[in-house]
Scaffold this motif. Sequence first.
Motif, short mmCIF file in Angstrom:
data_model
loop_
_atom_site.label_atom_id
_atom_site.label_comp_id
_atom_site.label_asym_id
_atom_site.label_seq_id
_atom_site.Cartn_x
_atom_site.Cartn_y
_atom_site.Cartn_z
N SER B 356 18.83 -45.12 65.53
CA SER B 356 18.33 -46.30 66.25
C SER B 356 17.58 -47.25 65.32
CB SER B 356 17.46 -45.89 67.43
OG SER B 356 16.34 -45.20 66.97
N THR B 357 16.93 -46.71 64.28
CA THR B 357 16.24 -47.60 63.33
C THR B 357 17.25 -48.53 62.68
OG1 THR B 357 14.73 -45.78 62.87
CG2 THR B 357 14.64 -47.65 61.37
N LEU B 358 18.39 -47.94 62.26
CA LEU B 358 19.43 -48.76 61.64
C LEU B 358 19.99 -49.77 62.62
CD1 LEU B 358 21.44 -49.47 59.34
CD2 LEU B 358 22.92 -47.65 60.23
N THR B 359 20.35 -49.32 63.80
CA THR B 359 21.00 -50.24 64.74
C THR B 359 20.04 -51.33 65.21
OG1 THR B 359 20.60 -48.69 66.54
CG2 THR B 359 22.74 -48.59 65.51
N ASP B 360 18.77 -50.96 65.43
CA ASP B 360 17.79 -51.99 65.79
C ASP B 360 17.67 -53.03 64.68
OD1 ASP B 360 17.38 -50.63 68.09
OD2 ASP B 360 15.37 -49.89 67.60
N ALA B 361 17.60 -52.52 63.45
CA ALA B 361 17.43 -53.43 62.31
C ALA B 361 18.66 -54.32 62.13
CB ALA B 361 17.17 -52.62 61.03
N MET B 362 19.85 -53.72 62.32
CA MET B 362 21.06 -54.52 62.16
C MET B 362 21.18 -55.57 63.25
SD MET B 362 24.11 -52.09 60.75
CE MET B 362 25.36 -53.36 60.88
N THR B 363 20.80 -55.21 64.47
CA THR B 363 20.81 -56.18 65.56
C THR B 363 19.83 -57.32 65.25
OG1 THR B 363 21.37 -54.46 67.13
CG2 THR B 363 20.45 -56.48 68.04
N ALA B 364 18.64 -56.95 64.77
CA ALA B 364 17.64 -57.96 64.42
C ALA B 364 18.16 -58.87 63.31
CB ALA B 364 16.33 -57.29 64.01
N ALA B 365 18.81 -58.27 62.31
CA ALA B 365 19.37 -59.07 61.22
C ALA B 365 20.42 -60.03 61.76
CB ALA B 365 19.99 -58.16 60.15
N GLY B 366 21.27 -59.53 62.67
CA GLY B 366 22.29 -60.38 63.28
C GLY B 366 21.66 -61.54 64.05
N LYS B 367 20.62 -61.23 64.81
CA LYS B 367 19.95 -62.29 65.57
C LYS B 367 19.30 -63.31 64.63
CE LYS B 367 19.26 -60.17 70.04
NZ LYS B 367 18.59 -58.99 70.62
N THR B 368 18.77 -62.79 63.52
CA THR B 368 18.18 -63.70 62.53
C THR B 368 19.21 -64.72 62.04
OG1 THR B 368 16.65 -61.97 61.85
CG2 THR B 368 16.94 -63.80 60.33
N TYR B 369 20.43 -64.24 61.79
CA TYR B 369 21.46 -65.18 61.33
C TYR B 369 21.85 -66.17 62.43
CZ TYR B 369 21.71 -63.54 56.64
OH TYR B 369 21.38 -63.29 55.35
N GLU B 370 21.77 -65.74 63.66
CA GLU B 370 22.01 -66.69 64.75
C GLU B 370 20.88 -67.73 64.81
OE1 GLU B 370 24.79 -64.78 68.15
OE2 GLU B 370 22.70 -64.13 68.22
N GLU B 371 19.66 -67.29 64.57
CA GLU B 371 18.55 -68.24 64.51
C GLU B 371 18.73 -69.21 63.36
OE1 GLU B 371 15.48 -64.83 65.92
OE2 GLU B 371 14.67 -66.24 64.46
N ILE B 372 19.17 -68.67 62.23
CA ILE B 372 19.41 -69.53 61.06
C ILE B 372 20.48 -70.56 61.40
CG2 ILE B 372 20.33 -69.55 58.70
CD1 ILE B 372 18.87 -66.87 58.26
N ALA B 373 21.50 -70.13 62.14
CA ALA B 373 22.56 -71.06 62.56
C ALA B 373 21.96 -72.25 63.31
CB ALA B 373 23.59 -70.34 63.43
#
Lengths: 493, 493
Positions: B356-373
């Motif tokens: 879950s640490t990995l998946t939470d972090a990957m989801t957060a990273a993905g959301k960050t790129y959406e924010e960057i968009a």
Amino acid sequence: HNAFGCAKVLYDFSAEPGNNELSVKEGETITITNPNIGGGWIEAQNSRGDVGLVPEDYIERLSSACTCLTSGAEDDEWDDEWDDMKSTSGYPESESGDSGAIQRGGHASSMKISLNKRKILIYKNLVSVFGAQMGEVGPVWSYPTTQLDCVVADPKKGSKMYGLKSYIEYQVTPNTTNRPVNHRYKHFDWLYERLLDKYRSAIPIPSLPDKQVTGRFEEEFIKMRMERLQGWMTRMCRHPVISNSEVFQLFLSYKDERDWKTGKRKAEKDETVGMMIFSTIEPEGPDLDPLEVEQKCEQFSRFTKAMDDGVKEILTVGNEHWKRCTGPLPKEYQRIGKAFQNLSSVFTSSGYQGESTLTDAMTAAGKTYEEIALMVAEQPKKDLHFVMETNNEYKGLLGCFPDTIGFHKAAIDKVKEGDQLVATSKITPQDKTMMAKRVSVMSYALQAEMNHFHSNRIYDYNRVMQLYLEEQVKFYETIAAKLRQAHSQFTTM
Amino acid sequence: HNAFGCAKVLYDFSAEPGNNELSVKEGETITITNPNIGGGWIEAQNSRGDVGLVPEDYIERLSSACTCLTSGAEDDEWDDEWDDMKSTSGYPESESGDSGAIQRGGHASSMKISLNKRKILIYKNLVSVFGAQMGEVGPVWSYPTTQLDCVVADPKKGSKMYGLKSYIEYQVTPNTTNRPVNHRYKHFDWLYERLLDKYRSAIPIPSLPDKQVTGRFEEEFIKMRMERLQGWMTRMCRHPVISNSEVFQLFLSYKDERDWKTGKRKAEKDETVGMMIFSTIEPEGPDLDPLEVEQKCEQFSRFTKAMDDGVKEILTVGNEHWKRCTGPLPKEYQRIGKAFQNLSSVFTSSGYQGESTLTDAMTAAGKTYEEIALMVAEQPKKDLHFVMETNNEYKGLLGCFPDTIGFHKAAIDKVKEGDQLVATSKITPQDKTMMAKRVSVMSYALQAEMNHFHSNRIYDYNRVMQLYLEEQVKFYETIAAKLRQAHSQFTTM
């Protein structure tokens, strides 16, 4: 020039500081000042008068006798390895990824499940036994206390047939002996074939990096192949069963040419291949419930399919991003930079006094955007590259699983027929019991393999995401710092 | 609903915090709870039960008597102002830019140089005299000690003809009286025509923002026009001659409708227009050498031509960058974000524990790129926009100079013919002397204008580059911070 003659530089070589080395560029002509340094080095002087050491393999002597190496009568050729090379503007993708091991179909017929042959029922506690950690994740391989690892480095060009054929030899150094051995691509390929023969019914063996590696320049090609061979070897080293196998150990730590040849012949005659491998595996635990195992397999199948889609999506998006970052985007930043600089030089021509602060600042801002253009174009090599490599690797690995899962499924189906086979007296009840036991071993192996895959996956993605984000942070921070510097040059009014 | 009836919201309105205001969206229906708030406000309740103040002009009552305002019988129409609107994906560009004042060709004939008319030789020390700072940059206008400035704000929709026609009124508040006056676009246009008539032979008057302003939404259109009217007014305020003129003062500070109408009629009858303007200018210095002046003019001509090219290059590059930043680039970041999130949700389905640490972090990273968009898409409005506006303004301004320089060139040519004209008794030697003196005044004016342009240019580009780089720094720093945060969620192994 002098007694030792001149040489043409074949590849760029960057001197390591403090090592008396001399940086040279491909195509440069240098004068040999001492050919007797030894250890693969010569001393040479460039046209600017700098003297230093250069690797012998990086040069071609011009005015002395031919020094081309002649190696054994091996039949592969440098030229072969360069077949089908092509250049693309996107990320160089391995073509093997889609297929995995399954396309090496020539082997499939020799892998038929023959559960009624007695000999595979002989269990041997050879190299790999299952641990009994049935708690959290189910069966796992028993891992060695120290992890095998190796470094693939130092690619050197060799040649044979009096220089007509050339090849690249990589230095492979395992952390066990710390003694380098040399291998050509064809040796890696030989190892791959042996591992495939021996383990594929239990362990998915990812393909080697393809022969058709893309790369416009020789150096780039060699670097990319080396990096991918390193990735492949690291993955093999990490696997407790493979890394402990005789053939793998031979590959990493043969003592001399004779040792290698002997080991090679022995490996090629190894009879513990295909389904036989399960005879070497001894699970430490009770037999597994086939129904439960079947469900786990199905879940894993769905998972690998979904992950395959996810990985391919990242590769597609990554490839597009790669193209944009190395193509139109830096061009645009460059044009922005040029536009600022052009306007600045128009301002300089105004004849109006006292605007040098503005024009200097605008020129600096323009140059900053040109620097950003370069940074943008170079960045994918520093971060996206590793995301692409990891996902490429996983694409290949995921392609191997259907094969392994298929073997297992077939074995389970056979066990299911067991009652009918006993009823029609095709097998004895004892045979049926043994069959179930055998399938249980296979199930142990498959689940250990699934868990191995999962734990590696978590490690790999954690690592690659960290690396990616770290480099991205550095990238944006550097840009911000550069722009801050550019900003500070404007006067506050 | 209640006694006061309902209303339809015509435009989005964002409540200011702490002001008892109610945010409403275009198309929303609200219930009026108190129509007698006054000051242009009503109290209303939305469908969620929130109550607050809404500007009266932002709504249209549905179930009570028509409250449409009827204004004077002015003949322009809201509809006219919306003619020829079109939408583009790039930066909304003013079409007037290319033409400058020169295309208002109807005036050109009334501007003919008539050097042999006596009356323009009467010098009056009226509003603008030259300073004597001939040292560093040559002639300059005498600038007032306090700079006139004004704020164009608070666009309000008005209507007439019982609501059939509507228009926008802008509030213009000068820093001198600090008392707002209302003006519609057509009033600005009237002012522009007056300034053009009066000053164009001496001072380049930049075009007003075009009627054909691009903008898909009414709000966007109004905002953009207001911003450009503000820019135009600021430039006029900054000009010591224009800002001090009677017509400009009238525009900024008329007392009431009667005052405005009287002043309007007076301004339209003003005879100090065209070449007459030079009679109001008294240089404080010796006559200028026509040859030297000619050289300076030529240099300035070359400069404006080169700057026009430079400005257009920035506009072209900027427009392309705008398109990329608002189009394909954020889409790509969004797809990267989605790809990370998709892989993360595949991982979540693995059935393997402890990731879950990995998946939470990957989801957060993905959301960050959406924010960057989103950030990437919004950024041009925060920085590139001002670079574009400034350069658009300068494109327009530069387009006016050939006209002004042309008048001057013609006058100089006339003086050059002076000797011949005297020889053929077409003018007296005294006339010739006066002509030369007059041209000297024009040269003072033109050079003062050049210097005014240069100093404004230096100020404007300094300011806009600072603003641009400041926002760019913030942008990249914010991205870096977001990515750093995303990075920190991965476990260090």
